[in-house]
Scaffold this motif. Structure first.
Motif, PDB file in Angstrom:
ATOM      1  N   GLY A   1      -7.555 -61.222 -42.608  1.00 16.98           N
ATOM      2  CA  GLY A   1      -6.807 -60.610 -43.703  1.00 16.98           C
ATOM      3  C   GLY A   1      -6.075 -59.358 -43.267  1.00 16.98           C
ATOM      4  N   VAL A   2      -6.730 -58.554 -42.443  1.00 17.87           N
ATOM      5  CA  VAL A   2      -6.104 -57.330 -41.942  1.00 17.87           C
ATOM      6  C   VAL A   2      -4.873 -57.665 -41.105  1.00 17.87           C
ATOM      7  N   PHE A   3      -5.025 -58.617 -40.166  1.00 17.42           N
ATOM      8  CA  PHE A   3      -3.888 -58.915 -39.288  1.00 17.42           C
ATOM      9  C   PHE A   3      -2.763 -59.608 -40.053  1.00 17.42           C
ATOM     10  N   SER A   4      -3.093 -60.443 -41.004  1.00 22.53           N
ATOM     11  CA  SER A   4      -2.058 -61.121 -41.779  1.00 22.53           C
ATOM     12  C   SER A   4      -1.285 -60.146 -42.661  1.00 22.53           C
ATOM     13  N   THR A   5      -1.911 -59.013 -43.001  1.00 26.65           N
ATOM     14  CA  THR A   5      -1.326 -58.105 -43.979  1.00 26.65           C
ATOM     15  C   THR A   5      -0.603 -56.912 -43.358  1.00 26.65           C
ATOM     16  N   VAL A   6      -1.215 -56.252 -42.404  1.00 29.98           N
ATOM     17  CA  VAL A   6      -0.650 -54.997 -41.897  1.00 29.98           C
ATOM     18  C   VAL A   6       0.749 -55.176 -41.308  1.00 29.98           C
ATOM     19  N   PRO A   7       0.995 -56.159 -40.432  1.00 27.35           N
ATOM     20  CA  PRO A   7       2.367 -56.308 -39.936  1.00 27.35           C
ATOM     21  C   PRO A   7       3.366 -56.597 -41.057  1.00 27.35           C
ATOM     22  N   GLY A   8       2.971 -57.439 -42.016  1.00 27.13           N
ATOM     23  CA  GLY A   8       3.877 -57.733 -43.119  1.00 27.13           C
ATOM     24  C   GLY A   8       4.136 -56.543 -44.010  1.00 27.13           C
ATOM     25  N   LEU A   9       3.156 -55.671 -44.133  1.00 27.97           N
ATOM     26  CA  LEU A   9       3.273 -54.511 -45.002  1.00 27.97           C
ATOM     27  C   LEU A   9       3.962 -53.333 -44.324  1.00 27.97           C
ATOM     28  N   LEU A  10       3.621 -53.071 -43.065  1.00 28.82           N
ATOM     29  CA  LEU A  10       4.032 -51.815 -42.429  1.00 28.82           C
ATOM     30  C   LEU A  10       4.943 -51.956 -41.222  1.00 28.82           C
ATOM     31  N   LEU A  11       4.951 -53.113 -40.558  1.00 23.41           N
ATOM     32  CA  LEU A  11       5.663 -53.190 -39.277  1.00 23.41           C
ATOM     33  C   LEU A  11       7.172 -53.048 -39.450  1.00 23.41           C
ATOM     34  N   LEU A  12       7.740 -53.688 -40.460  1.00 25.74           N
ATOM     35  CA  LEU A  12       9.174 -53.575 -40.685  1.00 25.74           C
ATOM     36  C   LEU A  12       9.557 -52.132 -41.003  1.00 25.74           C
ATOM     37  N   TYR A  13       8.789 -51.498 -41.884  1.00 23.72           N
ATOM     38  CA  TYR A  13       9.048 -50.100 -42.243  1.00 23.72           C
ATOM     39  C   TYR A  13       8.849 -49.187 -41.031  1.00 23.72           C
ATOM     40  N   TYR A  14       7.828 -49.451 -40.236  1.00 24.97           N
ATOM     41  CA  TYR A  14       7.560 -48.678 -39.016  1.00 24.97           C
ATOM     42  C   TYR A  14       8.765 -48.720 -38.074  1.00 24.97           C
ATOM     43  N   MET A  15       9.380 -49.899 -37.955  1.00 23.50           N
ATOM     44  CA  MET A  15      10.512 -50.031 -37.044  1.00 23.50           C
ATOM     45  C   MET A  15      11.770 -49.369 -37.602  1.00 23.50           C
TER      46      MET A  15
ATOM     47  N   GLY B   1     -10.526 -57.714 -46.678  1.00 22.89           N
ATOM     48  CA  GLY B   1      -9.707 -57.396 -45.509  1.00 22.89           C
ATOM     49  C   GLY B   1      -8.300 -56.978 -45.893  1.00 22.89           C
ATOM     50  N   ILE B   2      -7.723 -57.700 -46.852  1.00 21.59           N
ATOM     51  CA  ILE B   2      -6.382 -57.340 -47.322  1.00 21.59           C
ATOM     52  C   ILE B   2      -6.399 -55.968 -47.983  1.00 21.59           C
ATOM     53  N   LEU B   3      -7.489 -55.693 -48.711  1.00 15.73           N
ATOM     54  CA  LEU B   3      -7.621 -54.392 -49.357  1.00 15.73           C
ATOM     55  C   LEU B   3      -7.727 -53.282 -48.320  1.00 15.73           C
ATOM     56  N   VAL B   4      -8.490 -53.517 -47.256  1.00 15.35           N
ATOM     57  CA  VAL B   4      -8.587 -52.549 -46.166  1.00 15.35           C
ATOM     58  C   VAL B   4      -7.204 -52.308 -45.557  1.00 15.35           C
ATOM     59  N   ALA B   5      -6.482 -53.417 -45.348  1.00 19.13           N
ATOM     60  CA  ALA B   5      -5.162 -53.296 -44.734  1.00 19.13           C
ATOM     61  C   ALA B   5      -4.191 -52.518 -45.615  1.00 19.13           C
ATOM     62  N   GLY B   6      -4.137 -52.907 -46.902  1.00 18.32           N
ATOM     63  CA  GLY B   6      -3.152 -52.298 -47.776  1.00 18.32           C
ATOM     64  C   GLY B   6      -3.542 -50.938 -48.306  1.00 18.32           C
ATOM     65  N   GLY B   7      -4.854 -50.704 -48.451  1.00 21.54           N
ATOM     66  CA  GLY B   7      -5.301 -49.425 -48.960  1.00 21.54           C
ATOM     67  C   GLY B   7      -5.582 -48.411 -47.870  1.00 21.54           C
TER      68      GLY B   7
END
Length: 465
Positions: free
Chosen positions: A38-52, A173-179
């Protein structure tokens, strides 16, 4: 063929002789792996584009390409990993080796994604390379991991119970990633140091939970066969399972809708609601209710039918996403958070119900063909999921570029045009709603095709209804 693990099977059995499913300690050990996925599926989708775009200064269109291409590679890789997982299962009776390889490689590659020391073109190359490595490692773990529930029990109700446990942990896991992930970025000062600290923190969590799941599922006796099919033969075998492909089509469309919304969240928080810090609040409101709703959807599915509940949740998610358009446009933060809670309740069903239906299509196909190719089917499934998760951020980045969004760094922020702010909003509301509605015809086809898939037991045929 090598004799499988000789550990006695202590799977509980009910009074009428039906399988009750694995005990809770085994369910918990298996479910913990979903925190990592859940963490890996979420963090790149949530933050990677904005990070770049907003930290590394990469143009939105190029950043979207970097986010999409590694996922496209992963979609190509997953079916091959599935075939390899089936071959391993025939030889050893387990799928442990690939699980272990993913467990060791994924945390390292994930941390490296957010340790980029460059800006511009060099940053594109760094993120693309590390993302490909991370996505490949994730495939090594995810594909055999998703194949395991079909081999934990022959009873459909027991498999649904396995999926409920898995989705509860996946939601955590998604909650950990997004929160947690955006909060760590803020707490570490934002910018490059903040993202580096977040990457290291999340990598440690991923390593721990994947290790527990890998060790805790050694008892599962994998039963593909009678002999492993090659990749081409597995595709030919799977092609006749129309119910599987209808379910997969719906799942991919919904994954793309959720991925678009995730990619849009930090942009909406920053450019429409006035604070990047609201990214965590949006995500917590979306995911936290789903952790509570998963068991409720499980009970509802048992009473009213999984497909019916799946359809209701899809329509509910579409309605909630569409309602975000006026709420975000008005800057009504409480209304936006309340709608995210509604979406979170529906999101729980979109996670647990298709995964509860997936093993049924796999086992029914085994009765039709004589080959129980769990790895091949889950390789196709995770490839489809990967495509959906890639299409979402990729399409959103193109929309940003088309509406005139200008990338920046923290040292040189840029004010966005009205058209760019409108593009930010549409990706968070209308686009996910449309994708959810587009999945409904596929769900209808699944309902019609269920009878075309031979069932190994009357109870399974009834359950596919």
């Amino acid at each position: 063929m090598t004799t499988p693990d000789s550990t006695p099977d202590r799977t509980p059995v009910t009074g009428d002789g039906s399988v009750a499913g694995p005990p809770r300690r085994r369910l918990a050990a298996y479910g913990l792996g979903s925190i990592g996925t859940g963490v890996f599926s979420t963090v790149p989708g949530l933050l990677l584009l904005y990070y770049m775009t907003d930290v590394l200064g990469v143009a939105a269109g190029l950043a979207g390409l970097v986010v999409t291409l590694p996922k496209a590679w992963d979609a190509f890789l997953n079916p091959m990993v599935g075939a390899a997982s089936d071959r391993e299962a025939v030889r050893t009776g387990r799928r442990t080796r690939l699980l272990l390889a993913g467990t060791l490689a994924l945390p390292v590659a994930f941390a490296a994604m957010f340790l980029c020391p460059f800006t511009g073109a060099a940053a594109e190359a760094w993120v693309a390379t590390t993302f490909v490595l991370a996505a490949s490692a994730f495939s090594l773990f995810q594909v055999p991991y998703v194949a395991l529930p079909a081999e934990m029990s022959d009873d459909s109700a027991a498999r649904t119970r396995v999926m409920v446990w898995r989705i509860v942990f996946l939601t955590l896991g998604i909650l950990v990633a997004g929160g947690l992930a955006p909060a760590v970025v803020d707490a570490a000062g934002g910018g490059r140091p903040g993202y580096a600290a977040m990457g290291a923190t999340v990598a440690v969590i991923v390593a721990a939970v994947l290790a527990v799941a890998t060790r805790g599922t050694r008892w599962v006796r994998s039963r593909p066969g009678p002999e492993p099919l090659g990749l081409a033969a597995a595709f030919r075998t799977a092609r006749g399972n129309r119910a599987f492909f209808a379910l997969l089509t719906a799942f991919v469309a919904q994954a793309a809708g959720v991925a678009v919304m995730l990619a849009a969240a930090p942009y909406v928080a920053t450019y429409r609601l006035g604070s990047y810090g609201l990214t965590s609040a949006l995500f917590v409101c979306l995911v936290a209710p789903s952790a509570l709703a998963v068991p409720l959807w499980g009970r509802a599915a048992h009473r009213y039918g999984r497909l019916r509940c799946f359809t209701v949740a899809t329509c509910g998610y579409a309605a909630g996403a569409a309602a975000l358009l006026p709420a975000v446009a008005a800057g009504a933060v409480p209304a936006v958070l309340a709608l995210c809670v509604l979406l979170g309740i529906c999101y729980a069903a979109l996670q647990v119900l298709p995964l509860a239906l997936l093993p049924d299509t796999v086992l029914a196909d085994a009765a039709r063909t004589g080959h129980a190719q769990s790895g091949a089917f889950t390789g196709l499934w995770t490839a489809g999921e990967t495509i959906g998760l890639a299409v979402g951020p990729g399409a959103y980045s193109l929309a940003l570029a088309a509406t005139g969004f200008v990338s920046s760094t923290l040292d040189h922020p840029v004010a966005q045009t009205s058209a760019a702010r409108t593009g930010v909003l549409l990706g968070f509301s209308v686009v996910p709603a449309v994708l959810m509605l587009l999945s409904l015809p596929a769900l209808r086809r699944y309902g019609k095709r269920r009878a075309a898939v031979s069932s190994p037991a009357p109870a399974l045929a009834k359950d596919l209804l």
